[in-house]
Design an enzyme around this catalytic site. Structure first.
Site, PDB file in Angstrom:
ATOM      1  N   LYS A  80      -0.555  12.322   3.117  1.00 28.72           N
ATOM      2  CA  LYS A  80      -0.084  12.639   1.764  1.00 28.72           C
ATOM      3  C   LYS A  80      -0.454  11.566   0.741  1.00 28.72           C
ATOM      4  O   LYS A  80      -0.491  11.827  -0.451  1.00 28.72           O
ATOM      5  CB  LYS A  80       1.430  12.864   1.756  1.00 28.72           C
ATOM      6  CG  LYS A  80       2.284  11.598   1.771  1.00 28.72           C
ATOM      7  CD  LYS A  80       3.750  11.973   1.464  1.00 28.72           C
ATOM      8  CE  LYS A  80       4.672  10.787   1.324  1.00 28.72           C
ATOM      9  NZ  LYS A  80       4.936  10.069   2.568  1.00 28.72           N
ATOM     10  N   HIS A 208      11.381   5.428   8.391  1.00 27.26           N
ATOM     11  CA  HIS A 208      10.465   5.109   7.292  1.00 27.26           C
ATOM     12  C   HIS A 208      11.283   4.366   6.243  1.00 27.26           C
ATOM     13  O   HIS A 208      12.237   4.913   5.699  1.00 27.26           O
ATOM     14  CB  HIS A 208       9.864   6.396   6.723  1.00 27.26           C
ATOM     15  CG  HIS A 208       8.863   6.159   5.629  1.00 27.26           C
ATOM     16  ND1 HIS A 208       7.914   5.159   5.689  1.00 27.26           N
ATOM     17  CD2 HIS A 208       8.663   6.775   4.445  1.00 27.26           C
ATOM     18  CE1 HIS A 208       7.175   5.182   4.586  1.00 27.26           C
ATOM     19  NE2 HIS A 208       7.615   6.149   3.820  1.00 27.26           N
ATOM     20  N   GLY A 248       5.224   2.320   4.514  1.00 31.38           N
ATOM     21  CA  GLY A 248       5.886   1.431   3.571  1.00 31.38           C
ATOM     22  C   GLY A 248       5.306   0.033   3.533  1.00 31.38           C
ATOM     23  O   GLY A 248       5.894  -0.860   2.924  1.00 31.38           O
ATOM     24  N   GLU A 278       2.931   4.620  10.560  1.00 32.93           N
ATOM     25  CA  GLU A 278       2.410   5.673   9.676  1.00 32.93           C
ATOM     26  C   GLU A 278       2.038   5.102   8.308  1.00 32.93           C
ATOM     27  O   GLU A 278       2.581   5.523   7.286  1.00 32.93           O
ATOM     28  CB  GLU A 278       3.459   6.774   9.501  1.00 32.93           C
ATOM     29  CG  GLU A 278       3.911   7.432  10.792  1.00 32.93           C
ATOM     30  CD  GLU A 278       5.239   8.191  10.639  1.00 32.93           C
ATOM     31  OE1 GLU A 278       5.865   8.100   9.569  1.00 32.93           O
ATOM     32  OE2 GLU A 278       5.638   8.869  11.598  1.00 32.93           O
ATOM     33  N   PRO A 279       1.121   4.143   8.260  1.00 36.94           N
ATOM     34  CA  PRO A 279       0.786   3.548   6.961  1.00 36.94           C
ATOM     35  C   PRO A 279      -0.003   4.510   6.087  1.00 36.94           C
ATOM     36  O   PRO A 279      -0.850   5.250   6.582  1.00 36.94           O
ATOM     37  CB  PRO A 279      -0.093   2.352   7.351  1.00 36.94           C
ATOM     38  CG  PRO A 279      -0.708   2.748   8.656  1.00 36.94           C
ATOM     39  CD  PRO A 279       0.309   3.598   9.351  1.00 36.94           C
ATOM     40  N   GLY A 280       0.283   4.529   4.793  1.00 40.65           N
ATOM     41  CA  GLY A 280      -0.487   5.326   3.844  1.00 40.65           C
ATOM     42  C   GLY A 280      -1.113   4.405   2.817  1.00 40.65           C
ATOM     43  O   GLY A 280      -2.287   4.046   2.895  1.00 40.65           O
ATOM     44  N   ARG A 281      -0.283   3.985   1.878  1.00 41.74           N
ATOM     45  CA  ARG A 281      -0.711   3.107   0.786  1.00 41.74           C
ATOM     46  C   ARG A 281      -1.546   1.916   1.268  1.00 41.74           C
ATOM     47  O   ARG A 281      -2.538   1.541   0.644  1.00 41.74           O
ATOM     48  CB  ARG A 281       0.551   2.582   0.084  1.00 41.74           C
ATOM     49  CG  ARG A 281       0.330   1.562  -0.992  1.00 41.74           C
ATOM     50  CD  ARG A 281       1.677   0.997  -1.445  1.00 41.74           C
ATOM     51  NE  ARG A 281       2.607   2.050  -1.768  1.00 41.74           N
ATOM     52  CZ  ARG A 281       2.678   2.625  -2.969  1.00 41.74           C
ATOM     53  NH1 ARG A 281       1.931   2.201  -3.944  1.00 41.74           N
ATOM     54  NH2 ARG A 281       3.520   3.614  -3.184  1.00 41.74           N
ATOM     55  N   ASP A 357       2.065  16.165 -24.154  1.00 43.65           N
ATOM     56  CA  ASP A 357       3.426  15.757 -23.853  1.00 43.65           C
ATOM     57  C   ASP A 357       3.600  14.274 -24.168  1.00 43.65           C
ATOM     58  O   ASP A 357       2.765  13.452 -23.797  1.00 43.65           O
ATOM     59  CB  ASP A 357       3.702  16.016 -22.359  1.00 43.65           C
ATOM     60  CG  ASP A 357       5.161  15.819 -22.018  1.00 43.65           C
ATOM     61  OD1 ASP A 357       5.828  14.996 -22.683  1.00 43.65           O
ATOM     62  OD2 ASP A 357       5.631  16.474 -21.079  1.00 43.65           O
ATOM     63  N   TYR A 386      -1.331   7.771  -3.778  1.00 38.58           N
ATOM     64  CA  TYR A 386      -0.480   8.676  -4.548  1.00 38.58           C
ATOM     65  C   TYR A 386      -1.025   8.879  -5.957  1.00 38.58           C
ATOM     66  O   TYR A 386      -0.312   8.753  -6.942  1.00 38.58           O
ATOM     67  CB  TYR A 386       0.972   8.166  -4.554  1.00 38.58           C
ATOM     68  CG  TYR A 386       1.474   7.961  -3.153  1.00 38.58           C
ATOM     69  CD1 TYR A 386       1.752   9.051  -2.342  1.00 38.58           C
ATOM     70  CD2 TYR A 386       1.585   6.685  -2.611  1.00 38.58           C
ATOM     71  CE1 TYR A 386       2.155   8.884  -1.028  1.00 38.58           C
ATOM     72  CE2 TYR A 386       1.983   6.505  -1.286  1.00 38.58           C
ATOM     73  CZ  TYR A 386       2.266   7.608  -0.514  1.00 38.58           C
ATOM     74  OH  TYR A 386       2.654   7.433   0.786  1.00 38.58           O
TER      75      TYR A 386
HETATM   76  C1  LIG Z   1       5.003   8.875   2.862  1.00 38.13           C
HETATM   77  C2  LIG Z   1       5.246   8.582   4.291  1.00 38.13           C
HETATM   78  C3  LIG Z   1       4.536   7.550   4.916  1.00 38.13           C
HETATM   79  C4  LIG Z   1       3.559   6.639   4.188  1.00 38.13           C
HETATM   80  O1  LIG Z   1       4.190   5.748   3.347  1.00 38.13           O
HETATM   81  P1  LIG Z   1       3.372   4.555   2.672  1.00 38.13           P
HETATM   82  O2  LIG Z   1       4.361   3.871   1.815  1.00 38.13           O
HETATM   83  O3  LIG Z   1       2.272   5.158   1.867  1.00 38.13           O
HETATM   84  O4  LIG Z   1       2.866   3.673   3.749  1.00 38.13           O
HETATM   85  C5  LIG Z   1       4.752   7.365   6.262  1.00 38.13           C
HETATM   86  N1  LIG Z   1       5.631   8.126   6.977  1.00 38.13           N
HETATM   87  C6  LIG Z   1       6.326   9.127   6.382  1.00 38.13           C
HETATM   88  C7  LIG Z   1       7.260   9.934   7.224  1.00 38.13           C
HETATM   89  C8  LIG Z   1       6.164   9.380   5.037  1.00 38.13           C
HETATM   90  O5  LIG Z   1       6.881  10.357   4.450  1.00 38.13           O
END
Ligand SMILES: *Cc1c(COP(=O)(O)O)cnc(C)c1O
Length: 414
Positions: A80, A208, A248, A278-281, A357, A386
């Site tokens: 995401k 998380h 996170g 589960e790293p994203g950012r 807006d 994001y």
């Molecule tokens: C959004 C999310 C992440 C990723 O979070 P980041 O802050 O981008 O690392 C990981 N696990 C779950 C369940 C999430 O909803």
């Protein structure tokens, strides 16, 4: 118990494509320059002129840093955060798994040829249709945090490998999930009992702490709570093996957080535990640079000018596009003017998106050392997290821009 057989090792398979090796910033600069000169030649001002430059070498660098700081912790990239297929493919080749929360995210990853055992369906509140889809494609690992979900899982994916999502929260996080997801510790025992009654398989515990977490103690508290839930599960007869420490991870304090996490795992899980995350950012943020164009300018006149209110710039992207973080995370954007001639004076502007807006304000008071004119280009770094995944077409403005890729890095051994 045979769970996620590949998770102990990283899934490194194919070679990483090397486009060019050079100083990262220089490569990005060159890509920006050549794209701008192409657009300037071809279009009348006011088409869709924003674009991204992605340096996949930054992703490799982050991955190498991950392997160094959290050795043995398998990352499952959170789709995401940025679902650009080129990024997903690149991460798949680096050897990450994937955290998907919807059918479309699962489909995007599966379409790359990624094995379903490398995917966690990490959404604790799933629709029956999405469970049926996951099951049909061989994705069995999923999270839960409530009773009704267990009943639904029993009905639609009885052979699932379940991870109990517990409550965790970092009060300093930019966006916290505590209110929406996660079982409180006084509920985990009854949830686990229900899973046992239903004959489901619980393989681990996840949490998380929230996106943009600054405080490593949030991880430590959550790891301690996870070990309590582990014991509860073991007492019932489950054999949990997976600790999922979620996402996170903040770039600027990653080393600190990683060392606190390693420490806590050592203390709370003295016999060791298979750890995943589960790293994203962490992976996506720095790799993307966004270039926008100034479409019009409104100079203050009269009393506004006299009282020093900055002139206004309207650019080709805003908070309804790739700048939602200005509102969601109160992020302070720092634009740089591309190719401006330096002068001694200071020029102040407020910068606005293209929609009608009034909340569509990207920067309230940006300072430049040269004048910014209509047709000029602005550069925003660290725009990979994001941004594209939350953008809209509000007011008819397109916010899905083209991305140009460079790569400044390779993994050792490739
Ligand atoms: C959004 C999310 C992440 C990723 O979070 P980041 O802050 O981008 O690392 C990981 N696990 C779950 C369940 C999430 O909803």
């Amino acid at each position: 118990m045979d769970v996620l057989p590949a998770q102990q090792k990283f899934f490194i398979s194919e070679k990483i494509p090397v486009i060019s090796k050079s100083a990262p910033s220089q490569l990005v600069d060159l890509a920006i320059e050549s794209q701008i000169s192409r657009i300037t030649k071809q279009t009348v001002l006011g088409g869709d002129e924003s674009f991204f430059v992605a340096d996949l070498g930054q992703v490799t660098q982050q991955h190498r840093r991950w392997l160094r700081c959290l050795p043995g912790v398998q990352p499952y990239y959170a789709v995401k955060c940025n679902s650009d297929p080129t990024l997903l493919k690149f991460l798949a080749n680096l050897g990450t798994g994937f955290d998907c929360a919807s059918v479309e995210e699962m489909r995007a990853v599966l379409n790359l040829g990624v094995d379903p055992t490398r995917i966690i369906f990490a959404n604790p509140c799933k629709s029956p249709a999405s469970l049926t889809f996951a099951r049909s494609t061989g994705i069995f690992c999923t999270t839960f945090d409530n009773i009704d979900e267990l009943d639904s899982i029993k009905k639609h994916m009885p052979e699932s490998q379940l991870i109990l999502r517990i409550y965790a929260n970092d009060d300093s996080a930019l966006i916290s999930f505590g209110e929406k997801f996660g079982a409180q510790l006084d509920t985990t025992a009854s949830l686990l009992s229900r899973a046992w009654e239903l004959g489901l398989e619980v393989i681990g515990v996840s949490f998380h702490v929230g996106t943009g977490a600054k405080n490593p103690n949030a991880f430590c508290r959550a790891i301690r709570d996870a070990s309590i839930a582990f014991s509860e599960a073991e007492r019932l007869g489950f054999k949990p093996t997976i600790l999922d420490i979620g996402g996170g991870f903040q770039d600027d304090c990653f080393e600190n957080a990683a060392s606190a996490i390693r420490n806590s795992i050592g203390v709370e899980f003295p016999k060791g535990v298979t750890t995943i995350a589960e790293p994203g950012r962490y992976y996506a943020c720095q790799a993307y640079t966004l270039i926008t164009r100034v479409l019009s300018r409104r100079r203050q006149l009269g009393s506004a000018a006299a009282s020093g209110i900055p002139d206004m710039l309207y650019q080709s992207d805003g908070v309804y596009g790739n700048f939602l973080n200005v509102i969601m995370e109160k992020e302070r954007m720092v634009p740089r003017l591309i190719g401006g001639k330096k002068s001694l004076g200071e020029y102040r502007y407020s910068i606005w998106g293209p929609t009608c807006d009034s909340v569509d304000c990207v920067v309230k008071d940006a300072r430049f050392n040269s004048e910014v004119k209509v047709g000029d280009w602005l550069r925003y770094d660290n725009m990979g997290a994001y941004t594209t995944t939350t953008s809209t077409q509000f007011n008819g403005f397109n916010s899905s821009h083209e991305t140009f890729y460079v790569s400044s890095e390779t993994l050792p051994g490739y």
